[in-house]
Design an enzyme around this catalytic site. Structure first.
Site, mmCIF file in Angstrom:
data_model
loop_
_atom_site.group_PDB
_atom_site.id
_atom_site.type_symbol
_atom_site.label_atom_id
_atom_site.label_comp_id
_atom_site.label_asym_id
_atom_site.label_seq_id
_atom_site.Cartn_x
_atom_site.Cartn_y
_atom_site.Cartn_z
ATOM 1 N N ASP A 110 -0.429 -8.964 -70.168
ATOM 2 C CA ASP A 110 -1.386 -9.296 -69.121
ATOM 3 C C ASP A 110 -0.594 -9.621 -67.853
ATOM 4 O O ASP A 110 0.253 -10.527 -67.862
ATOM 5 C CB ASP A 110 -2.195 -10.520 -69.603
ATOM 6 C CG ASP A 110 -3.289 -10.928 -68.640
ATOM 7 O OD1 ASP A 110 -3.193 -10.610 -67.434
ATOM 8 O OD2 ASP A 110 -4.234 -11.579 -69.095
ATOM 9 N N VAL A 111 -0.870 -8.932 -66.754
ATOM 10 C CA VAL A 111 -0.099 -9.135 -65.521
ATOM 11 C C VAL A 111 -0.256 -10.539 -64.945
ATOM 12 O O VAL A 111 0.507 -10.926 -64.056
ATOM 13 C CB VAL A 111 -0.457 -8.095 -64.438
ATOM 14 C CG1 VAL A 111 -0.037 -6.699 -64.856
ATOM 15 C CG2 VAL A 111 -1.939 -8.144 -64.072
ATOM 16 N N ILE A 167 -5.698 5.424 -61.569
ATOM 17 C CA ILE A 167 -4.625 5.599 -60.583
ATOM 18 C C ILE A 167 -3.262 5.322 -61.217
ATOM 19 O O ILE A 167 -2.302 6.066 -61.004
ATOM 20 C CB ILE A 167 -4.867 4.667 -59.363
ATOM 21 C CG1 ILE A 167 -6.168 5.065 -58.646
ATOM 22 C CG2 ILE A 167 -3.678 4.720 -58.394
ATOM 23 C CD1 ILE A 167 -6.628 4.073 -57.571
ATOM 24 N N GLY A 168 -3.168 4.255 -62.021
ATOM 25 C CA GLY A 168 -1.885 3.911 -62.649
ATOM 26 C C GLY A 168 -1.378 5.008 -63.567
ATOM 27 O O GLY A 168 -0.178 5.317 -63.581
ATOM 28 N N THR A 205 -12.306 7.000 -60.993
ATOM 29 C CA THR A 205 -11.710 6.338 -62.163
ATOM 30 C C THR A 205 -12.793 5.480 -62.829
ATOM 31 O O THR A 205 -13.839 5.230 -62.230
ATOM 32 C CB THR A 205 -10.545 5.409 -61.756
ATOM 33 O OG1 THR A 205 -11.103 4.227 -61.169
ATOM 34 C CG2 THR A 205 -9.569 6.064 -60.798
ATOM 35 N N SER A 260 -10.046 -10.837 -53.301
ATOM 36 C CA SER A 260 -8.742 -10.658 -53.944
ATOM 37 C C SER A 260 -7.912 -9.590 -53.228
ATOM 38 O O SER A 260 -6.697 -9.717 -53.089
ATOM 39 C CB SER A 260 -8.912 -10.300 -55.426
ATOM 40 O OG SER A 260 -9.458 -9.001 -55.573
ATOM 41 N N TYR A 316 -14.024 -9.375 -55.592
ATOM 42 C CA TYR A 316 -13.067 -8.264 -55.540
ATOM 43 C C TYR A 316 -12.522 -8.129 -54.105
ATOM 44 O O TYR A 316 -11.310 -8.024 -53.893
ATOM 45 C CB TYR A 316 -13.766 -6.975 -55.976
ATOM 46 C CG TYR A 316 -12.902 -5.740 -55.967
ATOM 47 C CD1 TYR A 316 -12.009 -5.488 -57.002
ATOM 48 C CD2 TYR A 316 -12.992 -4.805 -54.934
ATOM 49 C CE1 TYR A 316 -11.225 -4.338 -57.005
ATOM 50 C CE2 TYR A 316 -12.219 -3.659 -54.930
ATOM 51 C CZ TYR A 316 -11.337 -3.427 -55.968
ATOM 52 O OH TYR A 316 -10.553 -2.303 -55.961
ATOM 53 N N SER A 327 -7.106 -2.265 -51.536
ATOM 54 C CA SER A 327 -8.369 -1.522 -51.423
ATOM 55 C C SER A 327 -8.878 -1.637 -49.995
ATOM 56 O O SER A 327 -8.637 -2.662 -49.334
ATOM 57 C CB SER A 327 -9.422 -2.109 -52.374
ATOM 58 O OG SER A 327 -10.695 -1.520 -52.121
#
Ligand code: NAD
Length: 260
Positions: free
Chosen positions: A66-67, A26-27, A200, A168, A165, A152
């Site tokens: 790293d974010v 997606i990015g 993806t 988060s 997941y 999501s």
């Protein structure tokens, strides 16, 4: 697309965007779309080879970091504003699941929870909060800016194959909804897109083998671009393969109790 504005170059020429997780999926599609519309785009990813390769292909800059690194964020935002003079669009898109690649959605998720818990929260939550907080002083100073979080549908409905997941993504949805008023006072918008299944590499292989319908990442890029230039704030937008085009999810206020 549910009242969202069409994408035109007018909204992007001369503008500067950062896209996290831009080395894949997606990015990468978002970086391509915004760049073609005329925005200067800085791709961020931990995967240097993939990020640089996408950046070369779609005429963007690339920065490896790293974010989950707050100092890295402050440096990135300062360098971007120093070099290009502005930061208009921030796509907080990088994300990971707790399940090892190649695992089956039918595998028991319990063994992966503790080993991967901190890392998933670091990327999926810290990466959003740190990114937004690092960009805010610059956006506030210029009196404008639009932030988009890739959440999501797993953050709204249950996701038994990957509870961490889901946790988060619920967290960032709540963050977007709750921080929006404070950002609005500073002239800044924040919204989230909740994709369903998108084709993806994050998708487990057996989902693909099942023949489950998946949206192309380009559809998410179109939705993200439109939300970025909309005047919405605190909006949670759904784009799942079964009910595309994108629509705004309205949470019930029943928990607030009966009207007084
Ligand atoms: P992807 O795996 O193709 O891309 C994710 C990118 O993020 C990769 O390039 C990876 O290297 C990068 N990344 C991972 N950790 C990072 C870190 N710490 N710092 C910087 N970059 C990092 O997956 P995708 O499907 O394109 O996912 C993008 C976003 O969309 C994620 O937040 C994901 O949770 C969300 N999402 C995806 C789907 C789907 O079906 N594909 C559905 C709902 C939400």
């Amino acid at each position: 697309m549910s009242g969202l504005p069409e994408l035109t170059e007018t909204s992007f020429v001369g503008k500067v965007s950062i896209v996290t997780g831009g080395g894949s999926g997606i990015g990468a599609a978002v970086a391509d779309r915004l760049s073609k519309l005329g925005s200067k785009v800085v791709i961020v990813d931990t995967d240097e080879k993939a990020g640089q390769s996408v950046a070369n292909a779609v005429d963007c800059d690339f920065t490896k970091f790293d974010v989950a690194d707050l100092t890295g964020w402050e440096k990135l935002v300062a360098e971007t504003v120093g070099q290009y003079g502005t930061l208009d669009f921030l796509c907080l898109n990088a994300g990971i699941g707790s399940r090892p690649r190649g695992s089956s959605v039918k595998d028991d998720p319990i063994p992966w929870i503790l080993p991967n818990y901190k890392n998933v929260l670091a990327v999926n939550i810290d990466g959003v909060v740190y990114g937004a907080m690092a960009a805010l002083p610059f956006m506030e100073k210029q009196g404008s800016g639009s932030i988009l979080v890739t959440a999501s549908v797993a953050g709204i409905r249950t996701q038994p194959p990957d509870p961490i997941y889901a946790l988060s993504k619920s967290a960032v949805i709540s963050f977007v909804r709750s921080i929006a008023p404070a950002l609005a006072e500073r002239g800044v918008q924040i919204n989230a897109l909740c994709p369903g299944s998108v084709d993806t590499p994050i998708q487990p292989d057996d989902r693909r083998l099942e023949g489950r319908p998946m949206s192309p990442p380009e559809e998410m890029a179109e939705a993200i671009g439109r939300i970025l230039v909309s005047d919405d704030n605190g909006g949670i937008w759904i784009a799942s393969s079964s009910d595309y085009p994108v629509w705004r999810y309205e949470f019930t206020s029943a928990i607030d109790g009966p009207p007084s």
